[in-house]
Design a protein around this motif. Sequence first.
Motif, PDB file in Angstrom:
ATOM      1  N   ILE A  44       0.834  -1.205   0.000  1.00 58.32           N
ATOM      2  CA  ILE A  44       0.000   0.000   0.000  1.00 58.32           C
ATOM      3  C   ILE A  44       0.868   1.255   0.000  1.00 58.32           C
ATOM      4  N   SER A  45       1.946   1.238   0.798  1.00 49.33           N
ATOM      5  CA  SER A  45       2.822   2.415   0.851  1.00 49.33           C
ATOM      6  C   SER A  45       3.503   2.654  -0.487  1.00 49.33           C
ATOM      7  N   ARG A  46       3.902   1.583  -1.177  1.00 51.83           N
ATOM      8  CA  ARG A  46       4.518   1.742  -2.489  1.00 51.83           C
ATOM      9  C   ARG A  46       3.506   2.303  -3.494  1.00 51.83           C
ATOM     10  N   ALA A  47       2.274   1.811  -3.420  1.00 52.33           N
ATOM     11  CA  ALA A  47       1.238   2.294  -4.335  1.00 52.33           C
ATOM     12  C   ALA A  47       0.956   3.770  -4.102  1.00 52.33           C
ATOM     13  N   VAL A  48       0.886   4.167  -2.834  1.00 53.32           N
ATOM     14  CA  VAL A  48       0.629   5.569  -2.493  1.00 53.32           C
ATOM     15  C   VAL A  48       1.778   6.453  -2.964  1.00 53.32           C
ATOM     16  N   ALA A  49       3.009   5.918  -2.908  1.00 50.65           N
ATOM     17  CA  ALA A  49       4.188   6.684  -3.323  1.00 50.65           C
ATOM     18  C   ALA A  49       4.309   6.790  -4.843  1.00 50.65           C
ATOM     19  N   GLY A  50       3.472   6.056  -5.565  1.00 54.88           N
ATOM     20  CA  GLY A  50       3.474   6.157  -7.023  1.00 54.88           C
ATOM     21  C   GLY A  50       4.152   5.023  -7.757  1.00 54.88           C
ATOM     22  N   ASP A  51       4.624   3.993  -7.025  1.00 49.14           N
ATOM     23  CA  ASP A  51       5.285   2.857  -7.678  1.00 49.14           C
ATOM     24  C   ASP A  51       4.297   1.835  -8.230  1.00 49.14           C
ATOM     25  N   GLY A  52       3.030   1.965  -7.841  1.00 48.75           N
ATOM     26  CA  GLY A  52       2.051   0.967  -8.235  1.00 48.75           C
ATOM     27  C   GLY A  52       2.127  -0.252  -7.328  1.00 48.75           C
ATOM     28  N   MET A  53       1.293  -1.251  -7.642  1.00 48.53           N
ATOM     29  CA  MET A  53       1.295  -2.480  -6.859  1.00 48.53           C
ATOM     30  C   MET A  53       1.102  -3.662  -7.799  1.00 48.53           C
ATOM     31  N   ASN A  54       2.209  -4.205  -8.265  1.00 47.53           N
ATOM     32  CA  ASN A  54       2.199  -5.354  -9.168  1.00 47.53           C
ATOM     33  C   ASN A  54       2.321  -6.608  -8.310  1.00 47.53           C
ATOM     34  N   TYR A  55       1.200  -7.293  -8.091  1.00 51.94           N
ATOM     35  CA  TYR A  55       1.143  -8.396  -7.129  1.00 51.94           C
ATOM     36  C   TYR A  55       0.220  -9.481  -7.662  1.00 51.94           C
ATOM     37  N   LYS A  56       0.763 -10.660  -7.897  1.00 54.68           N
ATOM     38  CA  LYS A  56      -0.024 -11.776  -8.424  1.00 54.68           C
ATOM     39  C   LYS A  56       0.306 -13.031  -7.618  1.00 54.68           C
ATOM     40  N   TRP A  57      -0.652 -13.512  -6.869  1.00 52.95           N
ATOM     41  CA  TRP A  57      -0.438 -14.682  -6.013  1.00 52.95           C
ATOM     42  C   TRP A  57      -0.290 -15.951  -6.850  1.00 52.95           C
ATOM     43  N   ARG A  58       0.648 -16.799  -6.439  1.00 56.65           N
ATOM     44  CA  ARG A  58       0.806 -18.122  -7.059  1.00 56.65           C
ATOM     45  C   ARG A  58       1.041 -19.159  -5.972  1.00 56.65           C
ATOM     46  N   SER A  59       0.433 -20.327  -6.133  1.00 57.54           N
ATOM     47  CA  SER A  59       0.677 -21.442  -5.226  1.00 57.54           C
ATOM     48  C   SER A  59       2.154 -21.823  -5.278  1.00 57.54           C
ATOM     49  N   ILE A  60       2.677 -22.364  -4.192  1.00 60.28           N
ATOM     50  CA  ILE A  60       4.060 -22.829  -4.167  1.00 60.28           C
ATOM     51  C   ILE A  60       4.305 -23.877  -5.246  1.00 60.28           C
ATOM     52  N   ASP A  61       3.257 -24.606  -5.639  1.00 55.40           N
ATOM     53  CA  ASP A  61       3.389 -25.617  -6.685  1.00 55.40           C
ATOM     54  C   ASP A  61       3.576 -24.989  -8.062  1.00 55.40           C
ATOM     55  N   ASP A  62       3.239 -23.702  -8.179  1.00 49.60           N
ATOM     56  CA  ASP A  62       3.371 -22.985  -9.448  1.00 49.60           C
ATOM     57  C   ASP A  62       4.555 -22.021  -9.437  1.00 49.60           C
ATOM     58  N   ILE A  63       5.473 -22.239  -8.521  1.00 51.14           N
ATOM     59  CA  ILE A  63       6.717 -21.466  -8.442  1.00 51.14           C
ATOM     60  C   ILE A  63       7.877 -22.429  -8.610  1.00 51.14           C
ATOM     61  N   SER A  64       8.851 -22.059  -9.400  1.00 48.97           N
ATOM     62  CA  SER A  64       9.991 -22.941  -9.655  1.00 48.97           C
ATOM     63  C   SER A  64      10.682 -23.359  -8.358  1.00 48.97           C
ATOM     64  N   PRO A  65      10.966 -24.644  -8.188  1.00 45.55           N
ATOM     65  CA  PRO A  65      11.735 -25.092  -7.027  1.00 45.55           C
ATOM     66  C   PRO A  65      13.095 -24.410  -6.925  1.00 45.55           C
ATOM     67  N   ARG A  66      13.613 -23.970  -8.069  1.00 45.16           N
ATOM     68  CA  ARG A  66      14.905 -23.280  -8.052  1.00 45.16           C
ATOM     69  C   ARG A  66      14.831 -21.980  -7.253  1.00 45.16           C
ATOM     70  N   LEU A  67      13.668 -21.321  -7.264  1.00 52.39           N
ATOM     71  CA  LEU A  67      13.554 -20.078  -6.500  1.00 52.39           C
ATOM     72  C   LEU A  67      13.499 -20.371  -5.001  1.00 52.39           C
ATOM     73  N   VAL A  68      12.878 -21.473  -4.622  1.00 50.87           N
ATOM     74  CA  VAL A  68      12.899 -21.896  -3.212  1.00 50.87           C
ATOM     75  C   VAL A  68      14.341 -22.123  -2.770  1.00 50.87           C
ATOM     76  N   GLU A  69      15.092 -22.854  -3.589  1.00 42.70           N
ATOM     77  CA  GLU A  69      16.497 -23.122  -3.274  1.00 42.70           C
ATOM     78  C   GLU A  69      17.307 -21.834  -3.219  1.00 42.70           C
ATOM     79  N   ALA A  70      17.031 -20.916  -4.138  1.00 45.30           N
ATOM     80  CA  ALA A  70      17.776 -19.650  -4.167  1.00 45.30           C
ATOM     81  C   ALA A  70      17.479 -18.813  -2.932  1.00 45.30           C
TER      82      ALA A  70
END
Length: 236
Positions: A44-70
């Motif tokens: 919300i603070s970023r959106a108010v500051a003018g950066d917008g709010m780019n946010y899209k929820w994804r299940s952990i099953d739809d996120i690469s395991p490599r990102l978990v490891e990273a």
Amino acid sequence: MAGQSKFKKIRRTLLTVVMAAACFVLGGVIIHRFLPPAATFLMISRAVAGDGMNYKWRSIDDISPRLVEAAIAAEDSTFCAHRGFDMKAIEQALKANAKAEKRKSGRIRGGSTISQQTAKNVFLWPGRDWVRKGLEAGYTVLIETVWGKRRIMEMYLNVAEMGPGVFGAQAASRHWFGKDADELSPREAARLAAILPSPRRYNAGSPGPYVRRRAARIQAAMGTVRNDGLAACVLR
């Protein structure tokens, strides 16, 4: 008698306030065990500051395991072993910060685990004040107890800022690489993890020398995470 009656009334009021606050906190943790947050204080603070709010929820099953490891390699190598707090990392951070304060130079080093960062990101406001740190500790204990490791990681990878006004793995993958979060390569996952400490300063898509070096170290450490089962509490 009148004084005793007034004292009892104040005590009942305080008890009611404390119980209401406890129910609010615990209720929020239970709700988010099953439902994603609509937004966080930082979003919300970023959106108010003018950066917008780019946010899209994804299940952990739809996120690469490599990102978990990273994330584990970069932020919290003992994630699956601790109960929310890495006392050794906290001690090292305190010593490093004391030295930096004496020299009056150097950046403040954090000792927060992924669990602590998730508690802060989901429920609290940005900052370093002691009130927020105390609440963070309480929320950390609760999410470790109620959510478990897999949900904590899922929440972390969905609400962490990974670019100016860009939150979570899916939004960051589309923003920096033009692909979905489940398609991230090991190098791309390492780059996202590399910018986590300063996502508004660094670029994961066209990284400079610092991010390239840090990402290379993270990618190498990802092999250790995978081979030693350091992400076993998340990856099935």
